[in-house]
Structures are given as structure tokens and as C-alpha cells.
Design a protein around this motif. Structure first.
Motif, mmCIF file in Angstrom:
data_model
loop_
_atom_site.group_PDB
_atom_site.id
_atom_site.type_symbol
_atom_site.label_atom_id
_atom_site.label_comp_id
_atom_site.label_asym_id
_atom_site.label_seq_id
_atom_site.Cartn_x
_atom_site.Cartn_y
_atom_site.Cartn_z
ATOM 1 N N ALA A 244 0.849 -1.195 0.000
ATOM 2 C CA ALA A 244 0.000 0.000 0.000
ATOM 3 C C ALA A 244 0.878 1.236 0.000
ATOM 4 N N PRO A 245 0.463 2.269 -0.689
ATOM 5 C CA PRO A 245 1.265 3.513 -0.682
ATOM 6 C C PRO A 245 1.201 4.186 0.681
ATOM 7 N N THR A 246 2.285 4.843 1.038
ATOM 8 C CA THR A 246 2.273 5.623 2.273
ATOM 9 C C THR A 246 1.383 6.842 2.079
ATOM 10 N N SER A 247 0.951 7.391 3.144
ATOM 11 C CA SER A 247 0.103 8.575 3.044
ATOM 12 C C SER A 247 0.901 9.746 2.481
ATOM 13 N N THR A 248 0.299 10.451 1.568
ATOM 14 C CA THR A 248 0.977 11.572 0.908
ATOM 15 C C THR A 248 1.087 12.758 1.857
ATOM 16 N N THR A 249 2.291 13.286 2.001
ATOM 17 C CA THR A 249 2.499 14.452 2.866
ATOM 18 C C THR A 249 2.858 15.699 2.064
ATOM 19 N N SER A 250 3.279 15.539 0.811
ATOM 20 C CA SER A 250 3.599 16.706 -0.019
ATOM 21 C C SER A 250 3.464 16.325 -1.490
ATOM 22 N N LEU A 251 3.236 17.351 -2.305
ATOM 23 C CA LEU A 251 3.111 17.185 -3.755
ATOM 24 C C LEU A 251 4.062 18.155 -4.442
ATOM 25 N N SER A 252 4.564 17.758 -5.588
ATOM 26 C CA SER A 252 5.457 18.640 -6.334
ATOM 27 C C SER A 252 5.059 18.632 -7.800
ATOM 28 N N ARG A 253 5.037 19.828 -8.392
ATOM 29 C CA ARG A 253 4.742 19.961 -9.824
ATOM 30 C C ARG A 253 5.726 20.932 -10.452
ATOM 31 N N THR A 254 6.074 20.669 -11.696
ATOM 32 C CA THR A 254 6.911 21.576 -12.482
ATOM 33 C C THR A 254 6.153 21.937 -13.749
ATOM 34 N N ASP A 255 5.880 23.212 -13.900
ATOM 35 C CA ASP A 255 5.098 23.706 -15.038
ATOM 36 C C ASP A 255 3.775 22.954 -15.168
ATOM 37 N N GLY A 256 3.153 22.694 -14.025
ATOM 38 C CA GLY A 256 1.839 22.079 -14.015
ATOM 39 C C GLY A 256 1.816 20.577 -14.066
ATOM 40 N N ARG A 257 2.979 19.930 -14.176
ATOM 41 C CA ARG A 257 3.014 18.466 -14.257
ATOM 42 C C ARG A 257 3.670 17.898 -13.007
ATOM 43 N N PRO A 258 3.162 16.749 -12.510
ATOM 44 C CA PRO A 258 3.783 16.132 -11.323
ATOM 45 C C PRO A 258 5.267 15.873 -11.556
ATOM 46 N N SER A 259 6.083 16.107 -10.520
ATOM 47 C CA SER A 259 7.529 16.011 -10.709
ATOM 48 C C SER A 259 8.229 15.575 -9.437
ATOM 49 N N ILE A 260 9.464 15.159 -9.605
ATOM 50 C CA ILE A 260 10.373 14.864 -8.508
ATOM 51 C C ILE A 260 11.603 15.728 -8.713
ATOM 52 N N GLY A 261 12.054 16.404 -7.667
ATOM 53 C CA GLY A 261 13.200 17.313 -7.781
ATOM 54 C C GLY A 261 14.485 16.666 -7.309
ATOM 55 N N VAL A 262 15.565 16.978 -7.997
ATOM 56 C CA VAL A 262 16.905 16.523 -7.624
ATOM 57 C C VAL A 262 17.790 17.755 -7.499
ATOM 58 N N ALA A 263 18.415 17.937 -6.349
ATOM 59 C CA ALA A 263 19.272 19.096 -6.114
ATOM 60 C C ALA A 263 20.731 18.700 -6.279
ATOM 61 N N VAL A 264 21.484 19.521 -6.997
ATOM 62 C CA VAL A 264 22.930 19.332 -7.155
ATOM 63 C C VAL A 264 23.592 20.573 -6.576
ATOM 64 N N THR A 265 24.335 20.436 -5.494
ATOM 65 C CA THR A 265 25.012 21.563 -4.862
ATOM 66 C C THR A 265 26.517 21.321 -4.862
ATOM 67 N N ARG A 266 27.263 22.399 -4.911
ATOM 68 C CA ARG A 266 28.712 22.280 -4.973
ATOM 69 C C ARG A 266 29.323 22.256 -3.577
ATOM 70 N N THR A 267 30.495 21.691 -3.488
ATOM 71 C CA THR A 267 31.267 21.742 -2.251
ATOM 72 C C THR A 267 31.918 23.122 -2.142
ATOM 73 N N PRO A 268 32.436 23.502 -0.968
ATOM 74 C CA PRO A 268 33.031 24.844 -0.827
ATOM 75 C C PRO A 268 34.130 25.150 -1.839
ATOM 76 N N ASP A 269 34.872 24.130 -2.275
ATOM 77 C CA ASP A 269 35.939 24.391 -3.248
ATOM 78 C C ASP A 269 35.512 24.048 -4.666
ATOM 79 N N GLY A 270 34.226 23.828 -4.889
ATOM 80 C CA GLY A 270 33.744 23.495 -6.225
ATOM 81 C C GLY A 270 33.541 24.735 -7.075
ATOM 82 N N ASN A 271 33.448 24.519 -8.387
ATOM 83 C CA ASN A 271 33.233 25.596 -9.351
ATOM 84 C C ASN A 271 31.822 25.455 -9.919
ATOM 85 N N THR A 272 30.994 26.470 -9.658
ATOM 86 C CA THR A 272 29.588 26.389 -10.048
ATOM 87 C C THR A 272 29.425 26.215 -11.547
#
Length: 816
Positions: free
Chosen positions: A22-50
Motif C-alpha cells: 500500500a502507498p504511504t500517506s501523501t504528505t507533499s506534492l510537487s509539480r513543475t510547469d503544471g506536471r507532477p515532478s520529482i526534484g533533484v538538487a545538485v550543490t557544490r562543495t566549498p571548493d567546487g566551481n559552479t
């Protein structure tokens, strides 16, 4: 004997329980430009080059796009919601263009004044060489070429040429006097070496106090200060070593001044000097009137300062907006989602919007960018990306107006960027000993902030109270049947929401195993009747009401503490209309908060950007005072006088006149970048005065032809008029592209700083050429008179001693 009983057959879990996916109870929803989506964040380390990371991730996107489409049958796609690299690359490119334009303007000034291509090329070569040496120094020190260091290099273009201008102009003047090339170069460099060294050391030294400035401003502008200091140090080295060599190779005496032309004819005032000399002589003849005019100018400067808006770091100019939506506490996820869709439609109607991502159920607006977050179901947050180069402030204001027309969507606020240093708005932190006092104090503070002129989008993060059921265990009753508080709590939790008892690895990935015992209670009566196994009475059960009391209570959904005390934060954005800026709003709120009669134990203090601004302004104010002290110390060592440096420092207040006037004229608030410009201005404006006074002193101390005080002042000011105007105009025109924001690159740093330096140079240069000679003349005349009186007294005492030794008949006044 009878045989032993057979062991019971093992049972499968399915024999005693129902197993289902059974699916877990939904606690949040995400959409991108009106379509359901999943977000992935890519962040740099302190010595990284953006930029490098962005390019590498960008290379992976096509492969990810193809893989996602294969997995979903073409139903899904990969969208880049936010990428800092294009903004950074555009800003770097814009700053480079502005720097090249500034370089061209600076070279044009030199050409117009010197009217010689050879002299112009010799002088202009100091710009790329100084910047090259600065880049080598940055590489050695481990700094990167970013917006701050590139802004420093761009701003330094107009200043690094100043030393070379003074050197080349003086060499050219000696050549016009008929001196041979070697004598002209050696004598010309020797004549100004001490002055340019002192002026460059002074300008560089003013950045030393930045090393002790803490907080965001210190972290941001420390690399800036290091870059400027490296560029200025390189310019001094180039002007005293490479420029004389290039002058030997490329400069030549003017044809009309070759030979033994009389010096007094070759040194006759030119057209520029003939226009300046009447003004100078008139000022020297009426020093009191000149001083009175200077006092009036300073009074006007104080008046200008009271009308100036203040800010912290201002807008970074990024092409992003953040929209936060908050509905009443307890609103279901479905209702919040419907309200968020209405906000989405308004955002999508804005033509500048490239993409938007919404997270429904997130309590942190910054999390919306990455499609996640934590918080109640009554909130939603949006990350909006605009076309690069669009006016984000105009879109924000238009979006605010459009969202105000929506009903039943809760409280919606729109802000620039993704928050962080320099983000707009003020914060008031409310603290209290308990929840009841905190709520009462927060309501008072919020009303006060809403009444303050210039405050808009007022909100607070105090969680609303929701009805809840509290189970209070009777320890004695529970112990009588063998139960503890923990055992009762676990039993209630297992029946109401289930218990996570393990984790199963499946072909579809890991899945939690949750144990549920019976149907959860449907109401308070069912909860009170919840059966509990009694360890001391095997086979028997007792209702929950026998060992605990079930109470209906009101309690906050979340609790925030600061330093161990309950706290809440009231926030507001600064209105662009009818506002004196962040500083004025903070000052007004400070007075209003002081006048509040809060409940006992409650406190309200300004925090966030307001507190950062006050702290940073205080630190930079001390840095300015320290910079003036450093300048004075350097000049005392240069001129070997305690009084003359005071005369030179007189040019600093007049720099504030033009700086404040230009900020007011352009509607630019006084922020950290403008204060850094003022710090830089302290060193720059004193440079002209140093060059002028140094030559006056040389004329007075000339071994062969020492000049009287007044004549030395006139001659020194006349001969330094051209290099002073050249250096000032070169710096002003080099900074003009940044001040106008022609390309808009990193305008939040470079534009206010450029405006301050330009305005300060215009007023200080004009007044330095008049006020400094007058003050020098007045102070040195008093010094000479004092020295003459002391000499007369010494002569009188010596004469009296000699008279005392003579016979009475030979003493002065005797009759023999």
C-alpha cells in the motif's frame, strides 16, 4: 509412557495477518510547469566551481532524458528548474565588457590631455600590466576569478593608471623645459616618486580594516579588497620601473621646445592653467570667505545624508522569484493543492516566466526549488525562473498585484531570489517563556509591523493551535496491571498509526514493513475503549481509560525555541513606494518596538537582514575611521609633519558631498557596496592632495631657488592641475560604464560603488584644487609666523645676554 505431543506446525505470516502493498500517506506534492515532478538538487562543495559543475551536469541531461523516457514510455521528461551558471557567466561577460569600455575611456582621457600617441601608449601599458600582476597575485593567494574579484579588477582600471599618468606627465613637462631625455626622465621620476608611493600606499592601506570586518560583508568584500590592493601595488611598481624605461624608448622632446629654450618661456601657463589661476588666487586672497563657503558645502552634505535611503546588499540581480503560500492551519493537502493550482495559473500568465516549480506541503520556501521539504499540509512554495536579463523587481510587483485579486488562497508573499545574504525584508524575533504569552506578544508585534509605513507582505511563523487528543497515563493504575508509560504509548501508537518493524528489499527497491493491529479507533470513545494486554493478569485485557485519561486539548503544530525560549518571527518586505528603504523601516520599527507594552517575560528584537545591516554598518563605520587614521599615519611619515596631513584630510569630507548627491540623484540606497566605495574613496581623494602638497613643499625647499610660501602654493597647484584632472577624469570615465549599468553585470556590487567613487571624485577634485591650497597657506603662514616670533624671542634673549656682559658704558641705551 504416552508419546510427547507433536510440535505445532509453523505458521506463515499470511495465516495470521493480511499482507498487502500500500502507498504511504501523501504528505507533499510537487509539480513543475503544471506536471507532477520529482526534484533533484545538485550543490557544490566549498571548493567546487559552479560553472564547471553546471556544464558537467548539463552534459548528463540528454542521457538522463533518454533513460527517463524509456522507463516511462515517453511520458516523463527532465527539466532544469534553476541553474546559477548562466547568471554567473552573463555577469562575468558583462563585467568584462564594462572593464574594456572603462579602459578605452581612460586611454581617451590621457590622449586628450597629453595630445601624444606615444605618451598615451606608454601610460596605458600600465593598465594591462597591473591587472596581469594582480591576477598572478590572486592565483598565488588561492583566490578564484569570481564576481567579487572581477568587479575589483574592473573598478581598479581607472585607478591603476593614476601613478603612470603622474610620472609620464611630469617627464613630459621636464622635456618641454628643454632638458635632455635622461635628465628629464630621472629628474621627473625622482620628483614624483615619493608622492605616488605615498598616495598608492595610502589607497591600499585603507582596505586593511576590512580584514577585521566580520559577517556577510567581510566574507564578500575581503577578496575584493585583496584584489584592489594587489592591482594598486602592481601599478606603483609599473609606474616607477617599466614606465620610465618605456619613456626612454618612445618619448621625445617636443620639436618646438628642443634646444635651449628659456625655462620661464617653456614653463608659461597653458590654457588650462590660465583658467584655473584666477580662481586660485582669488581664493588665496580671501581665505575666510573660502572657508565659509566650505562650511556651507559641508552643512549641505549633512542635509543630504538625512535624505538618503539605506539598504544592506541590495538585489543580486538574479532571475528568480520565490512565492510562499500559507493557508489556515489544519487545511488538508487536497484543499491546499487546489489553492496552489490557482496561484500557479497566475504565475504562468506572466510572460517572463520560463519555468515554475511548486511544492505543496512544504514549510520551507527554499525547499520548493528542489521539490521537497517538510512542514504542514497547509503551505505551498513556488520557485519561479525568469528569462535572463528580465527585470525581476518589476515582475515581482506585477505578480503581487495579480495575486492580491485571488480569494481563498491564503496568505501569499512574493520575494526576489532564493533568500540568503542581502535578501529583502525585515525580521522581528519575539521570545516568551510560554506559548500563551508568545501568542499574545506576536499578535501585538505583527500589528505594529503592519502599521509601519513601508512594510508589506507581513507574516509570522507562529504555528496555529489545532485540536488534539492527549493521553495522560495514571502511573499507579498502569503499574498495578504491569504496564509502563512507554508500553501504553507504544500500544496506542501501534493501533492508531501502525509500527514500523522492519525493511524489506524487493525488486522494486526497499520497502518499509508496518504492523497494524486491528482497525484504528474512529473517535474519542473508541480510543478510550482501546483494549490493552495486562502482563500481571495473563489472558486479560483492560481498556485504555482504566490506566490513562484521554483529554481533548489545543496545541501548536510546531514549537520553535531560541536560546531555550519559545520564539516566533514576524517578517515583512520593504515596500518600493512610500519607504525610506530598509534602514528607515528598521529604525522606525525599532522605535515602535521600544514603545510596545508587551506581556511580562516577552521580548521583541530586530533580527535577520536588519540586524545584519546595523552590525555591518557599525563595523564599516569603524573601518572608515580606522582607514582615516591609517591615511594620517602614512602621511605623517611622508611629510614629516603633524599639521600638513590634517590639511590633506580636509578633502575627505568634500568627497562625501558628491557621493551622497549622486546616490540621491540616481535613487540608489546607501548599502554595503556603497560604503566599500566610500572606504576606497578615502584613499583615492587624498592621492590628489598628496601630489599637490608634495610639489609645493619641493618648491619651498628647493636648494637653488626656494620660493616664498604664497608663490610656492600657486606654482605647485598650477603644475599639478593637469595630472590631478587627468587622474580624476580617467578614474571617473573608467567607472562610468559600471555606474550607468550599461550591461547590468553584477550591478548590486559595482554600480553603487562606482557611483560613490565618481561623485566623490567630482566634488573632492574641484574642492581640493581650491580648499587644500587655501588651508595649506593659512596653516603654514601661522607656522612661519610662530617660527618668526620664536626666532625673534631667541634673538632678543641672546641680545639681552650680550648686553648684560658688556660694560655699562657700552650697553644699548646707555650715555657712556
Amino acid at each position: 509412557a504416552p508419546p510427547p505431543p507433536a510440535a505445532p506446525a509453523p505458521l506463515a505470516v499470511g495465516d495470521v495477518a493480511e499482507v498487502a502493498t500500500a502507498p504511504t500517506s501523501t504528505t507533499s506534492l510537487s509539480r513543475t510547469d503544471g506536471r507532477p515532478s520529482i526534484g533533484v538538487a545538485v550543490t557544490r562543495t566549498p571548493d567546487g566551481n559552479t560553472v564547471a559543475i553546471s556544464e558537467e551536469v548539463g552534459e548528463l541531461v540528454p542521457a538522463l532524458q533518454e533513460a527517463v523516457r524509456e522507463q516511462t514510455g515517453g511520458q516523463a521528461q527532465v527539466t532544469v528548474v534553476f541553474d546559477q551558471a548562466p547568471f554567473i557567466e552573463s555577469s562575468v561577460e558583462d563585467l568584462t565588457v564594462e572593464g574594456l569600455l572603462g579602459l578605452a575611456f581612460a586611454v581617451l582621457v590621457i590622449l586628450v590631455f597629453l595630445l601624444s600617441v606615444r605618451s598615451t601608449l606608454v601610460t596605458a601599458v600600465s593598465i594591462p600590466l597591473s591587472l596581469l600582476f594582480a591576477l598572478i597575485g590572486l592565483l598565488t593567494a588561492g583566490y578564484t576569478l569570481n564576481l567579487l574579484t572581477l568587479s575589483a579588477l574592473t573598478i581598479s582600471i581607472g585607478r591603476v593608471v593614476d601613478d603612470s599618468i603622474v610620472v609620464v606627465e611630469n617627464i613630459t613637462r621636464h622635456l618641454r623645459l628643454g632638458e635632455d631625455k635622461r635628465t628629464a626622465i630621472v629628474g621627473g621620476v625622482r620628483e614624483v616618486a615619493a608622492a605616488v608611493t605615498a598616495s598608492t600606499v595610502t589607497t591600499t592601506a585603507v582596505f586593511l580594516p576590512l580584514a577585521v570586518v566580520g559577517g556577510t560583508a567581510g566574507e564578500l568584500f575581503r577578496p575584493f579588497a585583496v584584489t584592489v590592493a594587489l592591482a594598486l601595488g602592481a601599478s606603483l611598481l609599473v609606474s616607477l620601473t617599466i614606465v620610465p624605461v618605456l619613456s626612454w624608448w618612445f618619448l621625445r622632446a617636443p620639436d618646438d621646445h628642443a634646444g635651449a629654450r628659456p625655462a620661464r618661456v617653456a614653463d608659461a601657463p597653458d590654457r588650462l592653467q590660465r583658467a584655473y589661476l584666477p580662481v586660485l588666487r582669488a581664493s588665496l586672497r580671501r581665505p575666510l570667505l573660502t572657508a565659509l563657503a566650505a562650511v556651507v558645502v559641508l552643512g549641505g552634505t549633512v542635509g543630504l545624508a538625512t535624505r538618503l535611503e539605506t539598504d544592506f546588499l541590495g538585489s543580486a540581480g538574479q532571475n528568480t522569484l520565490t512565492v510562499a503560500q500559507q493557508l489556515p492551519a489544519g487545511t488538508s493537502l487536497e484543499v491546499t493543492d487546489e489553492a496552489a493550482r490557482r496561484v500557479e495559473e497566475v504565475i504562468a500568465d506572466q510572460p517572463e516566466v520560463v519555468t515554475q516549480q511548486v511544492t505543496v506541503g512544504s514549510g520551507d520556501p527554499a525547499q520548493a526549488l528542489f521539490g521537497g521539504g517538510s512542514g504542514g499540509s497547509a503551505s505551498a512554495s513556488f520557485a519561479v525562473t525568469l528569462e535572463l536579463g528580465d527585470d525581476a523587481e518589476a515582475v515581482r510587483d506585477r505578480l503581487r498585484a495579480a495575486l492580491e485579486d485571488l480569494d481563498d488562497v491564503g496568505e501569499v508573499t512574493v520575494s526576489l531570489g532564493q533568500g540568503g545574504p542581502g535578501s529583502e525584508g525585515v525580521e522581528v524575533v519575539v521570545q516568551a517563556p510560554d506559548e500563551e504569552v508568545l501568542r499574545e506578544a506576536t499578535e501585538q508585534v505583527r500589528g505594529t509591523v503592519e502599521d509601519a509605513p513601508g512594510a508589506q507582505d507581513v507574516s509570522d511563523d507562529l504555528a496555529a493551535e489545532l485540536p488534539a487528543l492527549a493521553v495522560v497515563v495514571d502511573r499507579e493504575a498502569a503499574a498495578a496491571v504491569g504496564l509502563s508509560e512507554a508500553a501504553v504509548g507504544q500500544a496506542v501508537s501501534a493501533r492508531t498509526q501502525g509500527s514500523r518493524i522492519g525493511r524489506l528489499e524487493t525488486t522494486d527497491g526497499p520497502q518499509d514493513v508496518v504492523l497494524r493491529v486491528g482497525a484504528p479507533p474512529a473517535d474519542v470513545v473508541a480510543l478510550r475503549s482501546l483494549p490493552l494486554a495486562a502482563p500481571l493478569a495473563p489472558g486479560q485485557v483492560v481498556p485504555l481509560s482504566a490506566v490513562a485519561e484521554v483529554q481533548e486539548v489545543e496545541q501548536p503544530t510546531t514549537i520553535t525555541r531560541r536560546d531555550g525560549r519559545r520564539s516566533a518571527t514576524v517578517t515583512a518586505a520593504v515596500s518600493t513606494e512610500d519607504s525610506g528603504g530598509l534602514g528607515a523601516l528598521s529604525a522606525d520599527l525599532g522605535e515602535r518596538l521600544d514603545a510596545l507594552d508587551l506581556p511580562a517575560g516577552a521580548t521583541a528584537t530586530l533580527g535577520g537582514v536588519s540586524a545584519d545591516q546595523q552590525e555591518t554598518f557599525g563595523q564599516l563605520g569603524l573601518a572608515l575611521l580606522a582607514a582615516i587614521a591609517i591615511v594620517y599615519t602614512v602621511m605623517v611619515g611622508t611629510f614629516r609633519s603633524l599639521l600638513q596631513p590634517v590639511v590633506l584630510l580636509a578633502s575627505i569630507p568634500f568627497a562625501a558631498t558628491g557621493a551622497l548627491a549622486l546616490l540621491l540623484a540616481t535613487g540608489t540606497p546607501l548599502g554595503v557596496a556603497a560604503l566599500i566605495g566610500a572606504l576606497m574613496l578615502v584613499g583615492v581623494v587624498v592621492t590628489n592632495a598628496i601630489v599637490l602638497i608634495d610639489l609645493v613643499n619641493q618648491h619651498r625647499r628647493d636648494a637653488e631657488h626656494p620660493l616664498p610660501l604664497a608663490e610656492a602654493v600657486v606654482e605647485g597647484a598650477r603644475h599639478r592641475l593637469r595630472p590631478i584632472l587627468m587622474t580624476a577624469l580617467a578614474t571617473i570615465l573608467a567607472l562610468t560604464p559600471m555606474a550607468l549599468g550599461i550591461t547590468g553585470g553584477s550591478a548590486f556590487i559595482s554600480q553603487p560603488l562606482a557611483l560613490v567613487v565618481i561623485g566623490g571624485l567630482v566634488s573632492s577634485t574641484a574642492l581640493t584644487l581650491v580648499i587644500v591650497p587655501v588651508l595649506y597657506l593659512v596653516t603654514e603662514r601661522r607656522v612661519e609666523r610662530g617660527a618668526a616670533r620664536r626666532a625673534a624671542r631667541r634673538t632678543s634673549r641672546s641680545q639681552r645676554r650680550q648686553d648684560h656682559r658688556r660694560p655699562p658704558e657700552q650697553r644699548r641705551g646707555g650715555d657712556g
